[in-house]
Design an enzyme around this catalytic site. Structure first.
Site, PDB file in Angstrom:
ATOM      1  N   GLY A  30       1.586   7.497   2.196  1.00  0.00           N
ATOM      2  CA  GLY A  30       1.905   6.080   1.996  1.00  0.00           C
ATOM      3  C   GLY A  30       3.393   5.837   2.076  1.00  0.00           C
ATOM      4  N   ASN A 125       2.781  15.214  -2.298  1.00  0.00           N
ATOM      5  CA  ASN A 125       2.315  16.583  -2.532  1.00  0.00           C
ATOM      6  C   ASN A 125       1.407  17.090  -1.412  1.00  0.00           C
ATOM      7  OD1 ASN A 125       0.357  14.722  -3.483  1.00  0.00           O
ATOM      8  ND2 ASN A 125      -0.664  16.339  -4.626  1.00  0.00           N
ATOM      9  N   ASP A 155       4.477   6.820  -6.546  1.00  0.00           N
ATOM     10  CA  ASP A 155       3.727   7.179  -7.759  1.00  0.00           C
ATOM     11  C   ASP A 155       4.540   8.046  -8.717  1.00  0.00           C
ATOM     12  OD1 ASP A 155       1.502   5.828  -6.847  1.00  0.00           O
ATOM     13  OD2 ASP A 155       0.702   7.583  -5.819  1.00  0.00           O
ATOM     14  N   ARG A 199      -2.903   6.338  -9.032  1.00  0.00           N
ATOM     15  CA  ARG A 199      -4.236   6.882  -9.264  1.00  0.00           C
ATOM     16  C   ARG A 199      -4.276   7.858 -10.437  1.00  0.00           C
ATOM     17  NH1 ARG A 199      -8.824   5.416  -5.912  1.00  0.00           N
ATOM     18  NH2 ARG A 199      -7.971   3.385  -5.387  1.00  0.00           N
ATOM     19  N   GLU A 254      -4.433   1.170 -11.589  1.00  0.00           N
ATOM     20  CA  GLU A 254      -5.664   1.230 -10.797  1.00  0.00           C
ATOM     21  C   GLU A 254      -6.455   2.509 -11.081  1.00  0.00           C
ATOM     22  OE1 GLU A 254      -4.685   1.437  -6.605  1.00  0.00           O
ATOM     23  OE2 GLU A 254      -3.540   3.284  -6.845  1.00  0.00           O
ATOM     24  N   LEU A 313       2.314  -4.531  -1.513  1.00  0.00           N
ATOM     25  CA  LEU A 313       3.655  -5.077  -1.722  1.00  0.00           C
ATOM     26  C   LEU A 313       4.504  -4.099  -2.520  1.00  0.00           C
ATOM     27  CD1 LEU A 313       2.982  -8.838  -2.586  1.00  0.00           C
ATOM     28  CD2 LEU A 313       3.332  -7.758  -0.379  1.00  0.00           C
TER      29      LEU A 313
END
Lengths: 413, 413
Positions: A30, A125, A155, A199, A254, A313
């Protein structure tokens, strides 16, 4: 800390450029708004490095290596590179792909054909794992290759490193989103639930508190994956805050899950399979927020309840960058080239100096310490009840997100 | 243009401050990031005005007037006001309330008690209607009152005015969101649908195109309420773009509706009443985006499809402001005070001078020209097929949103 210490910087330039091989850069996973800072950091350091000649970029990571779909990066020129550095998302294109054994061997055809001896792979990772696989393959096929993993992730869930390039800017986005949404919720009171990315780790959701200044500032409740999510407790918390304040702003990751590890999003998706539309999305979807809002409405009938899911976003919004994050992302790229001169492989990590004033430098850690695994927030960043974030986190994250948009309030309000 | 021309500016200050009465300011409707600029504009002009003595702010608009819940604004001091001006959302608190006849009469108790002779009401078309009702009531109860409506809305759907304070900053947010999301979609190709605010007017959704620079930049498809939404046509459009480009970024207004005027969001909510959870939200919900994404997945199985709903971030995100929007919002507030000296009532509108270079000034229009009604985009802002935005819109909106975050791309990509 298992990270190796950084080698001393070169004190003089070599008298002439001695080519050892060409370098290749890939971007994976991402995007972030500073991933191209790292790309440009690698290119500018490689252009000045004695051990690297040409610099190639692979389009869409391993896919581009497999297809020999490369672009020259060392000939782009400063102006282009500087503009690209400030551009969100992966300028080379990204990919979510773990190469198979056969694909790894196929990639070495490109490396041989192009005489590529240095690979810089920018990603999380999973990308560290890809880098590790490439390294192992290079040994087995006898093509000498140095592989440096350059970290990025919003993250902030990579191990060893103090924090990840990309996190600071995403944290700033989330903090400013909550700063504004709290003022919005104050203007038109009600219950507002905002779903934040993350996550396995709550770092990004925790950043929702960075804009709080007054005791009544929201978010008033924060739920992260580090603490098992209990639906009834959540409803009780919301009802309690709403009763006391007449409004309630909630941050929910999330990735929140129950004590058995099943995420709430998975549970909703499973039950949603029975509805007329099917195909409910887990990410890039508003399902979790809508579901929680519906639950709160059931529990508190007649209350104004809304949910927003911040979505992509958070990782790609143009125009919300932490300056420190941008600088560090560049530094990590530059230092990756420096490490490639002296080390066969590794992942560049950030080490924060102890003490009150923020200072950070890079080090090199073994690839396999970062590959595959993820890191959660320390429990000390979450309050005992598991519904708020502590000052310890604020101290940790404030220098990373940097200065937030200044706000004020009227006297007497 | 029905707007009255602005009176000539005062060329000299009055020799002494002659009090005529006190002023009251209220904020109403959905917040914007510059609504406090207008608030502060009114306060600073009122403090210097000969015809106004004290300045009160009503907390949460008509609710605060009814409850006599007021704060003094003329004594806040410059530093506080300047900070508040740059703060998103309504510093006084907002409200969504159309007062009844009884409530109107009750408000005049506050006006009488406080000797309030000037009301400045900041809001959208509903607020203009409230202002009009107050004006009519003042005549019937014989309490002389001047009522000036100060416009704000991110939807840009007020009549008469060239554009609305609040729109430029929201347009900048949407433009930068799409700018980043297009780069994200380019990095990891797939189909991405973004839902943008705007029930009746497509101005904000249209702003999604303001960051486009190259022929292949997204959004590739834009759907606004000005054109009837046809589901099959939408699916065909998406399939066509995806086949040609390998990716597709779509902007959809939350207010899209079929030829009979039923919004898609309403249709989904109606069918969703039958599912297990009920209580599906229309706004502050991801339902429309998720539904469209599910439809596309059905039509193009195996494709990566995601949807984001930008939600309240569009109106309250801290740190994304159009400088021109901020300045104009302040000017509109200041000029409202100027008009209150010479006019009994009206709504402050913005008039754009003809010609290539952007210039704008205020004028005063009758309240009833703005109250109740909304304005749609001219059909010339939408292409013939009804799935994209024209250059005419870009020319109109670019000066309002201002400069976007600069981006670049690598040569050879």
């Amino acid at each position: 800390m298992a990270a190796r210490k950084s080698p001393p910087r070169r004190t003089s330039s070599p008298t002439r450029k001695r080519s050892v091989g060409h370098a290749l850069i890939g971007q994976s996973g991402g995007p972030t708004v500073v991933i191209n800072q790292s790309l440009v950091g690698i290119v500018e350091a490689a252009v000045g490095a004695a051990h690297i000649d040409k610099v190639f970029g692979a389009r869409h990571g391993v896919k581009g290596i497999l297809a020999d779909d490369l672009v020259r990066l060392d000939t782009q020129g400063k102006a282009v590179l500087e503009k690209v550095a400030g551009t969100p998302a992966a300028a080379l294109g990204s990919v979510r792909k773990k190469p198979t054994r056969e694909e790894c061997l196929a990639m070495f055809e490109t490396f041989r054909k192009r005489d590529i001896r240095f690979v810089f792979y920018i990603g999380g990772n999973d990308s560290a794992e890809t880098a590790n696989i490439l390294l192992e393959t290079s040994r087995s096929v006898g093509h000498e290759l140095r592989v440096i993993h350059v970290p990025k992730t919003i993250d902030n869930d990579l191990r060893v490193t103090d924090h990840c390039p990309g996190y600071g800017s995403a944290a700033k986005f989330v903090a400013q989103a909550f700063l504004g949404d709290d003022l919005d919720n104050r203007s038109l009171p009600g219950i507002k639930i905002d779903i934040v990315m993350g996550r396995h780790a709550g770092f990004l959701t925790a950043a929702s508190v960075l804009g709080r200044r007054h005791a009544d500032d929201g978010p008033h409740l924060v739920y992260v994956p580090e603490v098992a999510f209990d639906e009834q407790r959540f409803l009780d918390d919301v009802a309690d805050v709403y009763a006391r304040r007449g409004r309630c702003l909630v941050a929910v990751s999330e990735g929140v899950h129950d004590a058995s590890g099943v995420t709430l999003a998975e549970r909703i998706a499973t039950s949603a399979e029975h509805d007329a539309h099917g195909n409910v999305q887990l990410s890039g979807s508003g399902a979790l927020g809508d579901w929680l809002a519906a639950r709160v409405k059931q529990a508190l009938p007649g209350t104004r309840v809304r949910a927003d899911t911040f979505g992509y976003l958070q990782r790609s919004f143009a125009g919300c960058v932490s300056e420190r994050d941008a600088k560090e992302a560049r530094m990590v790229g530059r230092d990756a080239v420096r490490y490639s001169r002296t080390h066969e492989s590794g992942t560049v990590v950030l080490e924060r100096a102890p003490g009150k004033s923020y200072r950070c430098r890079t080090a090199l850690a073994p690839l396999d310490q970062v590959a595959r695994f993820t890191k959660s927030m320390p429990r000390a960043f979450v309050n005992k009840r598991g519904n708020d974030i502590t000052q310890a986190f604020v101290t940790y994250a404030t220098p990373l997100a940097g200065k937030l948009h200044p706000v004020g309030r009227l006297k007497g309000i």
